[in-house]
Scaffold this motif. Structure first.
Motif, PDB file in Angstrom:
ATOM      1  N   GLN A  75       0.827  -1.203   0.000  1.00 29.97           N
ATOM      2  CA  GLN A  75       0.000   0.000   0.000  1.00 29.97           C
ATOM      3  C   GLN A  75       0.865   1.258   0.000  1.00 29.97           C
ATOM      4  OE1 GLN A  75      -2.250  -0.713   3.580  1.00 29.97           O
ATOM      5  NE2 GLN A  75      -3.913  -1.757   2.507  1.00 29.97           N
ATOM      6  N   ALA A  76       1.851   1.284   0.906  1.00 27.73           N
ATOM      7  CA  ALA A  76       2.727   2.460   1.006  1.00 27.73           C
ATOM      8  C   ALA A  76       3.538   2.650  -0.268  1.00 27.73           C
ATOM      9  CB  ALA A  76       3.653   2.311   2.211  1.00 27.73           C
ATOM     10  N   THR A  77       3.955   1.555  -0.881  1.00 30.72           N
ATOM     11  CA  THR A  77       4.721   1.634  -2.121  1.00 30.72           C
ATOM     12  C   THR A  77       3.860   2.176  -3.260  1.00 30.72           C
ATOM     13  OG1 THR A  77       6.135  -0.212  -1.435  1.00 30.72           O
ATOM     14  CG2 THR A  77       6.093   0.319  -3.779  1.00 30.72           C
ATOM     15  N   ALA A  78       2.602   1.748  -3.311  1.00 29.64           N
ATOM     16  CA  ALA A  78       1.692   2.255  -4.350  1.00 29.64           C
ATOM     17  C   ALA A  78       1.502   3.761  -4.210  1.00 29.64           C
ATOM     18  CB  ALA A  78       0.350   1.544  -4.270  1.00 29.64           C
ATOM     19  N   ASP A  79       1.373   4.237  -2.980  1.00 30.44           N
ATOM     20  CA  ASP A  79       1.264   5.682  -2.770  1.00 30.44           C
ATOM     21  C   ASP A  79       2.538   6.387  -3.218  1.00 30.44           C
ATOM     22  OD1 ASP A  79      -1.352   5.984  -1.640  1.00 30.44           O
ATOM     23  OD2 ASP A  79      -0.622   5.046   0.190  1.00 30.44           O
ATOM     24  N   ARG A  80       3.667   5.864  -2.795  1.00 30.45           N
ATOM     25  CA  ARG A  80       4.945   6.482  -3.166  1.00 30.45           C
ATOM     26  C   ARG A  80       5.120   6.550  -4.670  1.00 30.45           C
ATOM     27  NH1 ARG A  80       9.884   2.677  -2.815  1.00 30.45           N
ATOM     28  NH2 ARG A  80       8.962   2.185  -4.858  1.00 30.45           N
ATOM     29  N   ASP A  81       4.846   5.459  -5.361  1.00 32.61           N
ATOM     30  CA  ASP A  81       5.064   5.420  -6.808  1.00 32.61           C
ATOM     31  C   ASP A  81       4.117   6.350  -7.565  1.00 32.61           C
ATOM     32  OD1 ASP A  81       7.088   3.637  -6.392  1.00 32.61           O
ATOM     33  OD2 ASP A  81       5.993   1.868  -7.081  1.00 32.61           O
ATOM     34  N   ALA A  82       3.060   6.781  -6.899  1.00 31.48           N
ATOM     35  CA  ALA A  82       2.146   7.762  -7.502  1.00 31.48           C
ATOM     36  C   ALA A  82       2.511   9.191  -7.096  1.00 31.48           C
ATOM     37  CB  ALA A  82       0.715   7.456  -7.100  1.00 31.48           C
ATOM     38  N   GLY A  83       3.605   9.348  -6.363  1.00 30.42           N
ATOM     39  CA  GLY A  83       4.070  10.680  -5.998  1.00 30.42           C
ATOM     40  C   GLY A  83       3.680  11.147  -4.614  1.00 30.42           C
ATOM     41  N   THR A  84       2.941  10.334  -3.857  1.00 30.15           N
ATOM     42  CA  THR A  84       2.565  10.696  -2.490  1.00 30.15           C
ATOM     43  C   THR A  84       3.706  10.333  -1.554  1.00 30.15           C
ATOM     44  OG1 THR A  84       0.197  10.423  -2.874  1.00 30.15           O
ATOM     45  CG2 THR A  84       0.955  10.264  -0.598  1.00 30.15           C
ATOM     46  N   LEU A  85       4.329  11.356  -0.992  1.00 35.09           N
ATOM     47  CA  LEU A  85       5.500  11.140  -0.139  1.00 35.09           C
ATOM     48  C   LEU A  85       5.223  11.489   1.319  1.00 35.09           C
ATOM     49  CD1 LEU A  85       8.317  12.470  -2.503  1.00 35.09           C
ATOM     50  CD2 LEU A  85       7.238  10.205  -2.399  1.00 35.09           C
ATOM     51  N   ALA A 292      -3.994  10.093  -5.126  1.00 35.08           N
ATOM     52  CA  ALA A 292      -3.956  11.526  -4.804  1.00 35.08           C
ATOM     53  C   ALA A 292      -4.162  12.392  -6.041  1.00 35.08           C
ATOM     54  CB  ALA A 292      -2.644  11.874  -4.115  1.00 35.08           C
ATOM     55  N   ALA A 293      -3.573  11.998  -7.162  1.00 34.50           N
ATOM     56  CA  ALA A 293      -3.745  12.785  -8.391  1.00 34.50           C
ATOM     57  C   ALA A 293      -5.194  12.780  -8.852  1.00 34.50           C
ATOM     58  CB  ALA A 293      -2.841  12.233  -9.495  1.00 34.50           C
ATOM     59  N   PHE A 334      10.542  15.179  -3.191  1.00 38.47           N
ATOM     60  CA  PHE A 334       9.785  15.863  -4.235  1.00 38.47           C
ATOM     61  C   PHE A 334       9.610  14.970  -5.451  1.00 38.47           C
ATOM     62  CE2 PHE A 334      14.214  17.348  -4.531  1.00 38.47           C
ATOM     63  CZ  PHE A 334      14.535  17.061  -5.851  1.00 38.47           C
ATOM     64  N   VAL A 335       8.727  15.427  -6.324  1.00 40.00           N
ATOM     65  CA  VAL A 335       8.374  14.675  -7.527  1.00 40.00           C
ATOM     66  C   VAL A 335       8.695  15.533  -8.739  1.00 40.00           C
ATOM     67  CG1 VAL A 335       6.556  13.371  -8.698  1.00 40.00           C
ATOM     68  CG2 VAL A 335       6.486  13.653  -6.200  1.00 40.00           C
ATOM     69  N   VAL A 336       9.234  14.903  -9.781  1.00 40.28           N
ATOM     70  CA  VAL A 336       9.558  15.611 -11.016  1.00 40.28           C
ATOM     71  C   VAL A 336       8.619  15.124 -12.116  1.00 40.28           C
ATOM     72  CG1 VAL A 336      11.344  16.184 -12.695  1.00 40.28           C
ATOM     73  CG2 VAL A 336      11.967  15.801 -10.287  1.00 40.28           C
ATOM     74  N   TYR A 337       7.980  16.080 -12.794  1.00 39.62           N
ATOM     75  CA  TYR A 337       6.989  15.762 -13.817  1.00 39.62           C
ATOM     76  C   TYR A 337       7.503  16.153 -15.206  1.00 39.62           C
ATOM     77  CZ  TYR A 337       3.888  15.209  -9.848  1.00 39.62           C
ATOM     78  OH  TYR A 337       3.321  14.781  -8.668  1.00 39.62           O
ATOM     79  N   PRO A 338       6.986  15.501 -16.254  1.00 41.92           N
ATOM     80  CA  PRO A 338       7.445  15.798 -17.613  1.00 41.92           C
ATOM     81  C   PRO A 338       6.857  17.081 -18.188  1.00 41.92           C
ATOM     82  CG  PRO A 338       5.752  14.105 -17.676  1.00 41.92           C
ATOM     83  CD  PRO A 338       6.058  14.353 -16.221  1.00 41.92           C
ATOM     84  N   ALA A 339       5.855  17.636 -17.509  1.00 38.62           N
ATOM     85  CA  ALA A 339       5.217  18.878 -17.971  1.00 38.62           C
ATOM     86  C   ALA A 339       4.764  19.655 -16.736  1.00 38.62           C
ATOM     87  CB  ALA A 339       4.035  18.565 -18.893  1.00 38.62           C
ATOM     88  N   ASP A 340       4.310  20.858 -16.968  1.00 38.57           N
ATOM     89  CA  ASP A 340       3.966  21.763 -15.879  1.00 38.57           C
ATOM     90  C   ASP A 340       2.584  21.431 -15.303  1.00 38.57           C
ATOM     91  OD1 ASP A 340       3.543  23.877 -14.159  1.00 38.57           O
ATOM     92  OD2 ASP A 340       4.153  25.426 -15.596  1.00 38.57           O
ATOM     93  N   ASP A 344      -1.710  21.768 -16.432  1.00 43.89           N
ATOM     94  CA  ASP A 344      -2.585  20.605 -16.593  1.00 43.89           C
ATOM     95  C   ASP A 344      -2.424  19.711 -15.373  1.00 43.89           C
ATOM     96  OD1 ASP A 344      -4.088  18.447 -17.354  1.00 43.89           O
ATOM     97  OD2 ASP A 344      -2.874  17.906 -19.091  1.00 43.89           O
ATOM     98  N   LEU A 345      -3.434  19.691 -14.493  1.00 43.50           N
ATOM     99  CA  LEU A 345      -3.358  18.888 -13.274  1.00 43.50           C
ATOM    100  C   LEU A 345      -3.245  17.396 -13.565  1.00 43.50           C
ATOM    101  CD1 LEU A 345      -5.997  20.654 -10.995  1.00 43.50           C
ATOM    102  CD2 LEU A 345      -3.537  20.477 -10.557  1.00 43.50           C
ATOM    103  N   ALA A 346      -3.659  16.967 -14.740  1.00 45.01           N
ATOM    104  CA  ALA A 346      -3.568  15.546 -15.073  1.00 45.01           C
ATOM    105  C   ALA A 346      -2.131  15.053 -15.060  1.00 45.01           C
ATOM    106  CB  ALA A 346      -4.201  15.280 -16.433  1.00 45.01           C
ATOM    107  N   VAL A 347      -1.177  15.974 -15.212  1.00 45.72           N
ATOM    108  CA  VAL A 347       0.241  15.616 -15.174  1.00 45.72           C
ATOM    109  C   VAL A 347       0.614  14.964 -13.843  1.00 45.72           C
ATOM    110  CG1 VAL A 347       2.579  16.599 -15.189  1.00 45.72           C
ATOM    111  CG2 VAL A 347       0.882  17.387 -16.829  1.00 45.72           C
ATOM    112  N   LEU A 348      -0.125  15.298 -12.771  1.00 46.78           N
ATOM    113  CA  LEU A 348       0.185  14.739 -11.458  1.00 46.78           C
ATOM    114  C   LEU A 348       0.124  13.214 -11.456  1.00 46.78           C
ATOM    115  CD1 LEU A 348      -1.781  17.177  -9.098  1.00 46.78           C
ATOM    116  CD2 LEU A 348       0.677  17.181  -9.608  1.00 46.78           C
ATOM    117  N   GLY A 349      -0.629  12.650 -12.363  1.00 50.94           N
ATOM    118  CA  GLY A 349      -0.759  11.201 -12.419  1.00 50.94           C
ATOM    119  C   GLY A 349       0.347  10.502 -13.176  1.00 50.94           C
TER     120      GLY A 349
END
Length: 362
Positions: A75-85, A292-293, A334-340, A344-349
């Motif tokens: 569960q914790a790993t799934a959150d982490r891999d989605a950017g929830t730290l 979270a996204a 922190f999380v690094v995304y390919p776009a701003d 576009d909030l969809a980038v969070l995913g």
């Protein structure tokens, strides 16, 4: 040779603070380029945002109750891999303190075990007690948790056939006062209207779901600065949750459908009134982790601006829980995304890189 991460692009330190680059050295953020020999510099390009926050998450819990450590790790790993730290674990019967020793798993702020009225909540989740025991259990969980206590404020009452408060108002007032005396903040599961008035009168710090906010309670929450974590992706399931009760408890069924139908209007009114709102998914019961996204997109549907949503799931949420963002000397989470994500909030995913405690974990 020490490894240094060089983040290049846009560092979204806050809503009005961006930087072109930063470095990660010895697990911490710095805006001063490391000097001297002996550094293995690895460059990561993109838009960096302080690690996402899930302010209503249940690591160590599923719909049956507590889970084994290997499942909690998944569960914790799934959150982490989605950017929830950073997670505020909003009630769990499982002991997850061992996660604190894992540098590769999210940080958790715990609210201890749920405190519920006898036979008025999900089986195997909570202390099930009566009002005269409430203060003692609040003090106990305040001492066990990380500065939070979680109460169950309302649930279906089979005698009335509808959602109803679990506690007399005077018991809620005493419980919140006891938590504050212990140095803890309080939050409560509340679906319906009436319990929100009781918790506002008690001076609670937060409410989960808050789908029953009406004009009076909205004003009270805004005046007192009581935060809400709407868990809109969970409220989206109200029709399915209530369906089995349609014949036996028609009032409850109709009430849940009404709360669901006006969920976006309710949260929009709360936002307009100035109530602090934070991202939370309610993962760990029926819902999977790593959402979270998706919750961020639901808050946008309720009328929050992109910057408001990013604050609710990152900058402001981290500050609310007492954790740093991408600041000089802060732990590099922190999380690094390919776009701003501001465009576009969809980038969070779709994160490109995840840095936790200074290590690239994905």
């Amino acid at each position: 040779m020490a490894t240094v991460l060089h983040i290049v692009g846009e560092i979204l330190v806050g809503p009005a603070d961006t930087r072109p680059e930063c470095w990660v050295l010895d697990g911490r953020v710095t805006y001063a380029a490391p000097t001297g020999p002996g550094h293995d510099v690895q460059t990561v390009r993109g838009w960096a945002l302080p690690g996402l926050v899930d302010a209503h998450c249940h690591v160590g819990l599923d719909h049956h109750g507590p889970v084994e450590p290997d499942v909690a790790e998944q569960q914790a790993t799934a959150d982490r891999d989605a950017g929830t730290l950073l997670i505020r674990d909003s009630g769990s019967p499982a002991d997850t303190r061992w996660i604190d020793d894992r540098d590769d798993l999210p940080r958790i702020v715990r609210a201890g075990k749920h405190i519920a009225r006898t036979r008025r909540y999900i089986r195997n989740y909570a202390h099930e007690i009566e009002p005269d025991e409430l203060v003692a259990h609040v003090r106990m969980e305040a001492r066990r948790g990380d500065g939070w206590v979680k109460l169950v404020g309302d649930w279906i009452d089979r005698e009335t056939g509808d959602l109803a408060p679990c506690w007399p108002r005077e018991a809620v007032i005493a419980a919140v006062a006891a938590a504050h005396e212990e140095g803890a903040r309080t939050t409560a599961h509340c679906f319906a209207e009436e319990s929100l008035h009781d918790f506002a009168a008690a001076g609670t710090d937060c409410i989960e779901h808050a789908s029953g906010l009406d004009e009076e309670s909205t004003k009270a929450f805004a005046t007192q600065g009581i935060a809400i974590v709407p868990t809109l992706i969970n409220i989206a399931n109200f029709p399915e949750l209530a369906a089995p009760a349609a014949e036996k408890f028609p009032r409850y069924h109709a009430h849940m459908l009404d709360l669901h139908a006006r969920r976006f209007e309710t949260i929009a009114r709360a936002h307009e009134a100035g109530i602090p709102i934070y991202v939370g998914t309610d993962a760990g019961g029926v819902l999977p982790h790593g959402l979270a996204a998706a919750e961020a997109l639901e808050l946008a549907k309720a009328g929050l601006s992109t910057l408001d949503v990013l604050g609710a799931g990152s900058w402001k949420a981290r500050e609310w829980l007492g954790h740093e963002g991408i600041e000089e000397g802060a732990s590099a989470d922190f999380v690094v995304y390919p776009a701003d994500p501001r465009a576009d909030l969809a980038v969070l995913g779709a994160p490109d890189a995840i840095i936790l405690r200074g290590n690239r974990v994905r």
